[in-house]
Design a protein around this motif. Structure first.
Motif, short mmCIF file in Angstrom:
data_model
loop_
_atom_site.label_atom_id
_atom_site.label_comp_id
_atom_site.label_asym_id
_atom_site.label_seq_id
_atom_site.Cartn_x
_atom_site.Cartn_y
_atom_site.Cartn_z
N TYR A 147 -30.18 8.45 45.53
CA TYR A 147 -29.05 8.74 44.65
C TYR A 147 -27.91 7.79 44.98
O TYR A 147 -27.87 7.15 46.03
CB TYR A 147 -28.60 10.20 44.79
N SER A 148 -26.96 7.72 44.09
CA SER A 148 -25.79 6.87 44.29
C SER A 148 -24.65 7.67 44.91
O SER A 148 -24.31 8.75 44.42
CB SER A 148 -25.31 6.30 42.95
N PRO A 149 -24.02 7.14 45.96
CA PRO A 149 -22.83 7.78 46.53
C PRO A 149 -21.54 7.25 45.92
O PRO A 149 -20.46 7.39 46.51
CB PRO A 149 -22.93 7.39 48.00
N ALA A 150 -21.62 6.63 44.73
CA ALA A 150 -20.47 5.93 44.15
C ALA A 150 -19.26 6.83 43.94
O ALA A 150 -18.13 6.34 43.90
CB ALA A 150 -20.86 5.26 42.84
N MET A 151 -19.46 8.14 43.81
CA MET A 151 -18.31 9.01 43.57
C MET A 151 -17.36 9.03 44.76
O MET A 151 -16.20 9.42 44.64
CB MET A 151 -18.76 10.42 43.23
N TYR A 152 -17.84 8.60 45.93
CA TYR A 152 -16.98 8.53 47.11
C TYR A 152 -16.21 7.21 47.18
O TYR A 152 -15.33 7.06 48.04
CB TYR A 152 -17.81 8.70 48.38
N ASP A 153 -16.58 6.25 46.35
CA ASP A 153 -15.92 4.95 46.37
C ASP A 153 -14.75 4.93 45.37
O ASP A 153 -14.87 5.49 44.27
CB ASP A 153 -16.90 3.85 45.99
N PRO A 154 -13.65 4.28 45.71
CA PRO A 154 -12.51 4.29 44.80
C PRO A 154 -12.73 3.40 43.58
O PRO A 154 -13.54 2.47 43.60
CB PRO A 154 -11.37 3.74 45.67
N MET A 209 -29.91 4.95 39.89
CA MET A 209 -29.13 4.86 38.66
C MET A 209 -29.09 6.20 37.91
O MET A 209 -28.17 6.45 37.12
CB MET A 209 -29.69 3.77 37.75
N THR A 210 -30.07 7.05 38.13
CA THR A 210 -30.15 8.32 37.40
C THR A 210 -29.33 9.43 38.05
O THR A 210 -28.68 10.22 37.35
CB THR A 210 -31.62 8.77 37.28
N TRP A 211 -29.35 9.50 39.36
CA TRP A 211 -28.70 10.62 40.07
C TRP A 211 -27.51 10.12 40.88
O TRP A 211 -27.62 9.10 41.54
CB TRP A 211 -29.72 11.32 40.99
N PRO A 212 -26.35 10.80 40.83
CA PRO A 212 -26.11 12.13 40.28
C PRO A 212 -25.64 12.16 38.82
O PRO A 212 -25.28 13.23 38.32
CB PRO A 212 -25.00 12.66 41.18
#
Length: 637
Positions: A549-556, A507-510
């Motif tokens: 870390y979360s890879p959520a920035m790659y998800d639409p 939840m903290t990174w990135p």
């Protein structure tokens, strides 16, 4: 882009899957972005035997130790301490005369073919310089064992750097779920990589009292423990008397001293929070006389069942009276005992005393409160809370500390010396700063790290979202504020839905990268695409450091509407550039040979599942997202 040496170019394109971006790629991937970076011809290569010189060995011991440990672990090279600066491989230097530009936390790094020099006005500045220096080395510097076949080389460079704001914080809630002493230390270690200097430690709430207070043993005998439940926190079935209350924990005063010292050695101040008058069920379950309500003798520490009704907005309606009683002198005696010991344990100048989300409905009906209002000439319930806050501030100040609270403390009027943490948007912080209160900006719409950071199909569901891009837009000193009173900003990680430390990291990174850059770097240097390029490089570093870390920035971003024919229309919006989206409605798992998303999708009449995956070129970047069509329909506003 400046010309870079052949080795470093090779490194950038071989540092792993996440370093393959061509979005504004630079040769240097430092987070937060420094004030000034100048690359020069040539490079520095670590020799087999490394000599380290510090012109003040005692003051710079922490920087020398941190540098030596990481270099030895990752490279296997030998480090010796040198008494001569001229012949040393690495120099750590406290300036003999103060460089005003650098202040207390700034630093300079100078690298040439033969030597690395890190200089600053203070040991803290040198320490931050060392954190940046690590980011110049190949990502494998973060590994837990000796890296093979790595050329330990960095470009010749000149860096001048100093922070935009003095208060750069992360709030860690250990009340909803208890995290061990070692986990708190690890959180501190992760913070300092990115130049955070304040740990706001949320130690008490309805779900747990986490700090030993001598003379009040029930706070930890009773208040630190609840019934373990997992699932959707806030909607758990009420506990039964036979369920064991053995989930939780607390920090002894010796634990606190150890953690405070650990943080101090890493130039992190810890601000404790004792959240009152609301959010106090753990204290009331321990000592029912702290409540205005007679039924408090039957109260238990909350285990995640519903205790507040938010359907009518703020303030909420309390289903149990989880607030201390402002009309009871026992409460102020209790708080005097607590604050006396908290002040002695934490050297930081501020103590945070909460003040948020105090329900009014029990106070409104209480005869003791009515008598207090008559006695003190109070006309409204917010004035009752203001009376409470002013008395609490008097206690805090009497211990030689400064009082801080969430922005609700403004509602009934506060003393000029009270400091405000603005969480309900920016407006309360702007108002407080213009009234000459010190302010820390921490608004939900930019800084609440408990919010979902990707699609709700991939995250523990909570009532709001906060994407990485939004955090990066945070400007903690708005034009309408009195900048002289904005101390800085911070992000808050509430842990209702965070059950373990790996999820804390996730939840903290990135998002923590984005917040650090918003608080440290010059606003004019912020650039989203460049930031994403650096973030991808740092993903590799986090992997090697074994930090999740979360890879959520790659998800639409997935949005749904309906048309005149009542068909569902789905829009897929990438958060970052350079991504291709592929989808299916036929219950199979899409890949880059499936239909590519180019325009909004009409959900086929009999489809029951949408699946989406993200690629960059031929490489999978995002997670497979699967959403039943019935759930898509629920997203239509």
């Amino acid at each position: 882009m400046k010309k870079i040496n052949q080795f470093f170019l090779c490194f950038l394109f071989s540092a792993g899957a996440f370093a393959q971006s061509d979005i504004n790629k630079t040769s240097i991937s430092i987070i937060p972005q420094p004030v000034s970076v100048t690359e020069k011809a040539g490079s520095f290569k670590l020799p087999e035997n490394i000599s380290v010189y510090a012109n003040d060995a005692n003051a710079l011991k922490q920087s020398v130790d941190v540098f030596s440990e990481k270099i030895t672990t990752a490279t296997g090279k030998k480090i010796t301490l040198s008494k001569s600066d001229g012949k040393s491989t690495v120099k750590f230097v406290l300036n003999s005369s103060n460089e005003a530009q650098l202040g207390n936390e700034g630093y300079k790094i100078s690298v040439n073919n033969n030597q690395i020099t890190v200089s600053a006005n203070t040991p803290q500045g040198v320490f931050y310089g060392v954190q940046t220096l690590f980011q110049l080395f190949p990502a494998e510097i973060e590994g837990k064992e000796i890296a093979k076949n790595i050329t330990w080389e960095i470009p010749n460079i000149e860096i001048t750097d100093y922070p935009k704001l003095a208060w750069r914080g992360l709030m860690f809630d250990v009340s909803r779920h208890f995290f061990t002493k070692d986990e708190v230390k690890k959180y501190i270690d992760n913070m300092v990589r990115y130049k955070y200097n304040i740990l706001h430690w949320h130690l008490t709430d309805d779900e747990g009292w986490r700090i030993e207070i001598k003379g009040l043993p029930k706070l930890t005998e009773i208040g630190a423990w609840n019934v373990k439940r997992t699932g959707n926190f806030g909607n758990f079935i009420p506990t039964t008397p036979d369920e064991p209350r053995n989930y939780g924990g607390y920090y002894t005063q010796e634990d606190i001293k150890e953690i405070v010292q650990y943080a101090k050695e890493r130039f992190v101040n810890i601000m404790p929070e004792i959240d009152v008058p609301g959010h106090s069920l753990a204290a009331i379950a321990s000592y029912p006389e702290l409540s205005c309500t007679a039924d408090a003798v039957n109260y238990k520490v909350r285990s995640g069942e519903q205790i507040m009704d938010w359907s009518h907005g703020a303030p909420p309606l309390a289903l149990v009276d989880n607030s201390l009683c402002p009309a009871s002198e026992k409460v102020y005696a209790f708080l005097d005992t607590v604050i006396t010991q908290v002040a002695a344990l934490f050297p930081f100048e501020y103590i945070h005393m909460g003040g948020d989300e105090a329900a009014h409905n029990f106070w409104e009906k209480d005869e003791k409160i009515k008598q207090l209002m008559k006695q003190e000439g109070l006309k409204t319930i917010p004035q009752v809370q203001a009376y409470f806050e002013k008395r609490v501030e008097q206690i805090v100040v009497s211990k030689g500390k400064k009082f801080m609270g969430w922005d609700e403390i403004l509602e009934g009027g506060v003393t000029p010396s009270a400091s405000v943490m603005s969480w309900r948007g920016m407006k309360h912080g702007i108002k407080a700063s213009n009234e000459k209160h010190n302010v820390v900006m921490s608004p939900t719409d930019f800084a609440y790290f408990d919010y979902m950071q990707g699609d709700e199909a991939t995250e523990p569901k909570i009532y709001a979202s906060l994407r990485l891009n939004k955090v990066y837009q945070f400007e903690p000193v708005p034009a309408e504020a009195n900048a002289n009173y904005i101390l800085g900003g911070q992000a808050n990680l509430w842990t209702e839905q965070v059950y373990n430390f790996r999820q804390v990291e996730y939840m903290t990174w990135p998002r923590g990268f984005a917040m650090s850059e918003s608080l440290w770097s010059p606003s004019a240097k912020k650039n989203w695409n460049n930031f994403i390029s650096r973030t991808e490089d740092h993903f590799k570093r986090l992997e090697l450091a074994e930090i999740k870390y979360s890879p959520a920035m790659y998800d639409p971003i997935i949005t749904v509407k309906s048309n005149a024919n009542k068909e569902l229309i789905v829009t897929l919006t990438p958060e970052i550039e350079g991504l291709d989206l592929y989808y299916s409605f036929d219950n199979s798992g899409p890949d880059n040979f499936y239909p590519k998303y180019t325009a909004e999708l009409t959900v086929p009449k009999d489809a029951n599942m949408l699946r989406v995956i993200t690629y960059k070129g031929k490489k999978v970047m995002g997670r497979m997202i699967s959403i039943p069509v019935i759930d898509l329909a629920k997203r239509v506003k």
